[in-house]
Scaffold this motif. Structure first.
Motif, PDB file in Angstrom:
ATOM      1  N   PRO A   1       0.710  -1.247  -0.055  1.00 31.04           N
ATOM      2  CA  PRO A   1      -0.011  -0.100  -0.050  1.00 31.04           C
ATOM      3  C   PRO A   1       0.803   1.347   0.028  1.00 31.04           C
ATOM      4  O   PRO A   1       0.562   2.191  -0.739  1.00 31.04           O
ATOM      5  CB  PRO A   1      -0.770  -0.137   1.303  1.00 31.04           C
ATOM      6  CG  PRO A   1      -0.976  -1.760   1.331  1.00 31.04           C
ATOM      7  CD  PRO A   1       0.441  -2.120   1.044  1.00 31.04           C
ATOM      8  N   GLN A   2       2.038   1.473   0.891  1.00 29.28           N
ATOM      9  CA  GLN A   2       2.761   2.479   0.679  1.00 29.28           C
ATOM     10  C   GLN A   2       3.416   2.759  -0.409  1.00 29.28           C
ATOM     11  O   GLN A   2       3.515   3.826  -0.933  1.00 29.28           O
ATOM     12  CB  GLN A   2       3.758   2.252   1.886  1.00 29.28           C
ATOM     13  CG  GLN A   2       4.751   3.625   2.093  1.00 29.28           C
ATOM     14  CD  GLN A   2       3.897   4.936   2.702  1.00 29.28           C
ATOM     15  OE1 GLN A   2       3.253   4.856   3.437  1.00 29.28           O
ATOM     16  NE2 GLN A   2       4.087   6.105   1.712  1.00 29.28           N
ATOM     17  N   LEU A   3       3.914   1.618  -0.988  1.00 27.29           N
ATOM     18  CA  LEU A   3       4.490   1.794  -2.451  1.00 27.29           C
ATOM     19  C   LEU A   3       3.307   2.084  -3.654  1.00 27.29           C
ATOM     20  O   LEU A   3       3.846   3.207  -4.459  1.00 27.29           O
ATOM     21  CB  LEU A   3       5.172   0.513  -2.960  1.00 27.29           C
ATOM     22  CG  LEU A   3       5.988   0.425  -4.045  1.00 27.29           C
ATOM     23  CD1 LEU A   3       7.196   1.118  -4.097  1.00 27.29           C
ATOM     24  CD2 LEU A   3       6.377  -1.144  -4.258  1.00 27.29           C
ATOM     25  N   ARG A   4       2.184   1.667  -3.309  1.00 25.75           N
ATOM     26  CA  ARG A   4       1.245   2.160  -4.363  1.00 25.75           C
ATOM     27  C   ARG A   4       0.977   3.645  -4.127  1.00 25.75           C
ATOM     28  O   ARG A   4       0.716   4.343  -4.983  1.00 25.75           O
ATOM     29  CB  ARG A   4       0.034   1.275  -4.144  1.00 25.75           C
ATOM     30  CG  ARG A   4       0.188   0.130  -5.022  1.00 25.75           C
ATOM     31  CD  ARG A   4      -1.493  -0.539  -5.030  1.00 25.75           C
ATOM     32  NE  ARG A   4      -1.568  -1.304  -3.691  1.00 25.75           N
ATOM     33  CZ  ARG A   4      -2.882  -1.557  -3.434  1.00 25.75           C
ATOM     34  NH1 ARG A   4      -3.868  -1.234  -4.065  1.00 25.75           N
ATOM     35  NH2 ARG A   4      -3.069  -2.262  -2.344  1.00 25.75           N
ATOM     36  N   PHE A   5       0.886   4.184  -2.969  1.00 24.19           N
ATOM     37  CA  PHE A   5       0.792   5.542  -2.544  1.00 24.19           C
ATOM     38  C   PHE A   5       1.822   6.435  -3.408  1.00 24.19           C
ATOM     39  O   PHE A   5       1.565   7.266  -3.889  1.00 24.19           O
ATOM     40  CB  PHE A   5       0.510   5.805  -1.205  1.00 24.19           C
ATOM     41  CG  PHE A   5       0.530   7.271  -1.003  1.00 24.19           C
ATOM     42  CD1 PHE A   5      -0.442   8.068  -0.988  1.00 24.19           C
ATOM     43  CD2 PHE A   5       2.019   7.848  -0.276  1.00 24.19           C
ATOM     44  CE1 PHE A   5      -0.317   9.583  -0.655  1.00 24.19           C
ATOM     45  CE2 PHE A   5       2.151   9.187   0.042  1.00 24.19           C
ATOM     46  CZ  PHE A   5       0.910   9.949  -0.157  1.00 24.19           C
ATOM     47  N   ASN A   6       3.013   6.100  -2.929  1.00 24.82           N
ATOM     48  CA  ASN A   6       4.338   6.674  -3.719  1.00 24.82           C
ATOM     49  C   ASN A   6       4.276   6.828  -5.062  1.00 24.82           C
ATOM     50  O   ASN A   6       4.359   7.825  -5.631  1.00 24.82           O
ATOM     51  CB  ASN A   6       5.509   5.943  -3.193  1.00 24.82           C
ATOM     52  CG  ASN A   6       5.577   6.075  -1.651  1.00 24.82           C
ATOM     53  OD1 ASN A   6       5.305   6.902  -0.976  1.00 24.82           O
ATOM     54  ND2 ASN A   6       6.609   5.240  -1.132  1.00 24.82           N
ATOM     55  N   HIS A   7       3.794   5.720  -6.041  1.00 21.90           N
ATOM     56  CA  HIS A   7       3.584   5.697  -7.054  1.00 21.90           C
ATOM     57  C   HIS A   7       2.588   6.870  -7.528  1.00 21.90           C
ATOM     58  O   HIS A   7       2.549   7.396  -8.572  1.00 21.90           O
ATOM     59  CB  HIS A   7       3.248   4.586  -7.742  1.00 21.90           C
ATOM     60  CG  HIS A   7       3.176   4.508  -9.182  1.00 21.90           C
ATOM     61  ND1 HIS A   7       1.815   4.398 -10.049  1.00 21.90           N
ATOM     62  CD2 HIS A   7       3.878   4.288 -10.279  1.00 21.90           C
ATOM     63  CE1 HIS A   7       2.138   4.164 -11.072  1.00 21.90           C
ATOM     64  NE2 HIS A   7       3.397   4.342 -11.453  1.00 21.90           N
ATOM     65  N   ALA A   8       1.507   6.613  -6.843  1.00 21.21           N
ATOM     66  CA  ALA A   8       0.113   7.669  -7.217  1.00 21.21           C
ATOM     67  C   ALA A   8       0.435   8.786  -7.014  1.00 21.21           C
ATOM     68  O   ALA A   8       0.122   9.906  -7.839  1.00 21.21           O
ATOM     69  CB  ALA A   8      -1.022   7.240  -6.416  1.00 21.21           C
ATOM     70  N   TYR A   9       1.388   9.256  -6.023  1.00 20.75           N
ATOM     71  CA  TYR A   9       1.840  10.759  -5.629  1.00 20.75           C
ATOM     72  C   TYR A   9       2.420  11.128  -6.899  1.00 20.75           C
ATOM     73  O   TYR A   9       2.358  12.339  -7.248  1.00 20.75           O
ATOM     74  CB  TYR A   9       2.316  10.667  -4.456  1.00 20.75           C
ATOM     75  CG  TYR A   9       2.871  12.088  -3.905  1.00 20.75           C
ATOM     76  CD1 TYR A   9       1.949  12.860  -3.105  1.00 20.75           C
ATOM     77  CD2 TYR A   9       4.125  12.821  -4.224  1.00 20.75           C
ATOM     78  CE1 TYR A   9       2.211  14.239  -2.765  1.00 20.75           C
ATOM     79  CE2 TYR A   9       4.198  14.021  -3.827  1.00 20.75           C
ATOM     80  CZ  TYR A   9       3.383  14.829  -3.204  1.00 20.75           C
ATOM     81  OH  TYR A   9       3.678  16.145  -2.774  1.00 20.75           O
ATOM     82  N   ALA A  10       3.461  10.441  -7.117  1.00 21.64           N
ATOM     83  CA  ALA A  10       4.409  10.770  -8.428  1.00 21.64           C
ATOM     84  C   ALA A  10       3.695  11.196  -9.539  1.00 21.64           C
ATOM     85  O   ALA A  10       3.985  11.858 -10.326  1.00 21.64           O
ATOM     86  CB  ALA A  10       5.618   9.871  -8.509  1.00 21.64           C
TER      87      ALA A  10
END
Length: 379
Positions: free
Chosen positions: A95-104
């Motif tokens: 989930p944290q990785l998916r958030f980071n990708h979505a933020y970028a």
């Protein structure tokens, strides 16, 4: 624990690992730890260099690849960050990785795509994802969805303050001022809450309170374009045009795609007696939104002010076709009718029209322009 001791501890760790690395420069464990410490101490260039050193000896670990993405994101290299996180997502579903990708992705203005990575599982496990999803929806103009999501998470123990501030912003833009007031009052320390409270005060012609709220918002976040816009609009409503113009210029630069900011800056320059500067801002406003009637009408005003009557009539007609209630076009027509060939008298009359109240206790034209321009600004 206060922020200062935390940062002092991070700096001390960074310096300690630098010393260890000098004694053992090819130690991969030390290189990885030193890169992490450099990132935590906000030495991004050093972090990137240490990851590159590691990569010359061995393939970076997933943890280091994630760190490289975070460092790129912190330096606003969002395309590079996206590449790093996308690569990791082919190997890990986190989930944290998916958030980071979505933020970028969102920081590159691809909001619809960013939303795909912000499902309920991510929102439940990463508090920052709630606000990011609201911002994506907000930029897409889906105010109803912003409000629904904001009300669902308004009492979130970690994200609630920021969620309520953004919820208040969406409600303000939807002209639901009472509900906007409610949620802004519940987020009095957030930039969004303070800014909405300031804009609501501005709508009530309480410019003193409005400026106080905007000042607090800018103290918390000097890069808040919407708070800068509010402060400039307060100056405009007070007819302090010299102070309004640079503030509104800065707001327009920060907000980039908000046509109302350039429009407001143009009015400030025009009312300060600088029509050339005003024309430039009105043109920027129209470039940002080709269908913005007030920008076309404002250019008609400058045309009339400079004696280009035929062009002014044409622009005013176009603006009124776009919006029959266009203030700028109406005043351009009034100036043309009032002047009757007497340019100095017409210019003086126009300045009086700008500053006098509409009705015994009503707002001035400048205040009405301020109210209209405050909607839809997206930081």
């Amino acid at each position: 624990m206060s922020a200062a001791p935390d940062f002092a501890a991070l700096t001390a760790r960074h310096q300690r690992l630098q010393q260890y690395l000098q004694a053992d420069p090819d130690n991969l464990g030390l290189l990885a730890d030193a890169a992490s410490a450099a990132f935590d101490a906000r030495h991004l260039d050093e972090c990137d260099a240490l990851i590159a050193r590691y990569a010359r000896h061995a393939a970076p670990t997933p943890s280091l690849r994630n760190l490289a993405g975070l460092s790129a994101m912190s330096a606003s290299r969002f395309d590079e960050a996206e590449t790093q996180f996308a690569s990791l997502l082919t190997e890990f579903d986190d989930p944290q990785l998916r958030f980071n990708h979505a933020y970028a992705v969102a920081m590159q203005a691809r909001y619809e795509e960013a939303l795909q990575g912000l499902d309920d599982a991510v929102l439940e496990q990463v508090a920052e994802a709630i606000r990011l999803k609201m911002l994506c929806l907000y930029h897409l103009g889906r105010l109803d969805d912003v409000v629904e999501l904001g009300e669902r998470y308004a009492q979130h123990p970690q994200a609630g303050e920021q969620v309520r501030g953004l919820l208040a912003t969406a409600l303000f833009d939807a002209d639901e001022f009472e509900r906007a007031q409610h949620y802004a009052a519940l987020a009095p320390d957030s930039v969004g809450g303070l800014t909405v409270l300031g804009l609501l005060a501005l709508h009530e012609d309480d410019t003193a309170t409005a400026r106080q709220r905007f000042a607090l918002a800018l103290e918390a976040d000097p890069a808040s374009g919407r708070a800068q816009l509010g402060e400039g609009l307060a100056c405009l409503a007070e007819h302090d045009f010299a102070a309004a113009a640079p503030r509104l210029d800065r707001a327009a630069t920060l907000l980039r795609s908000h046509a109302g900011s350039w429009l407001s800056a143009g009015w400030a320059y025009l009312m300060a007696g600088q029509p050339a500067q005003a024309r430039e801002r009105f043109e920027r406003s129209l470039q940002t939104d080709r269908g913005f009637a007030e920008a076309t009408g404002a250019l008609a005003v400058v045309d009339a002010f400079e004696g280009h009557d035929e062009q002014a009539r044409h622009r005013a007609e176009v603006a009124l076709r776009l919006d029959p209630n266009c203030l700028s076009a109406t005043y351009a027509r009034s100036l043309l009718l009032a002047r009757g060939g007497r340019e100095q008298e017409g210019a003086a009359l126009y300045q009086q029209m700008l500053q006098r109240p509409l009705g015994e206790d009503g707002p001035s034209i400048a205040q009405l322009i301020a109210r209209r321009a405050s909607h839809g600004a997206r930081d």
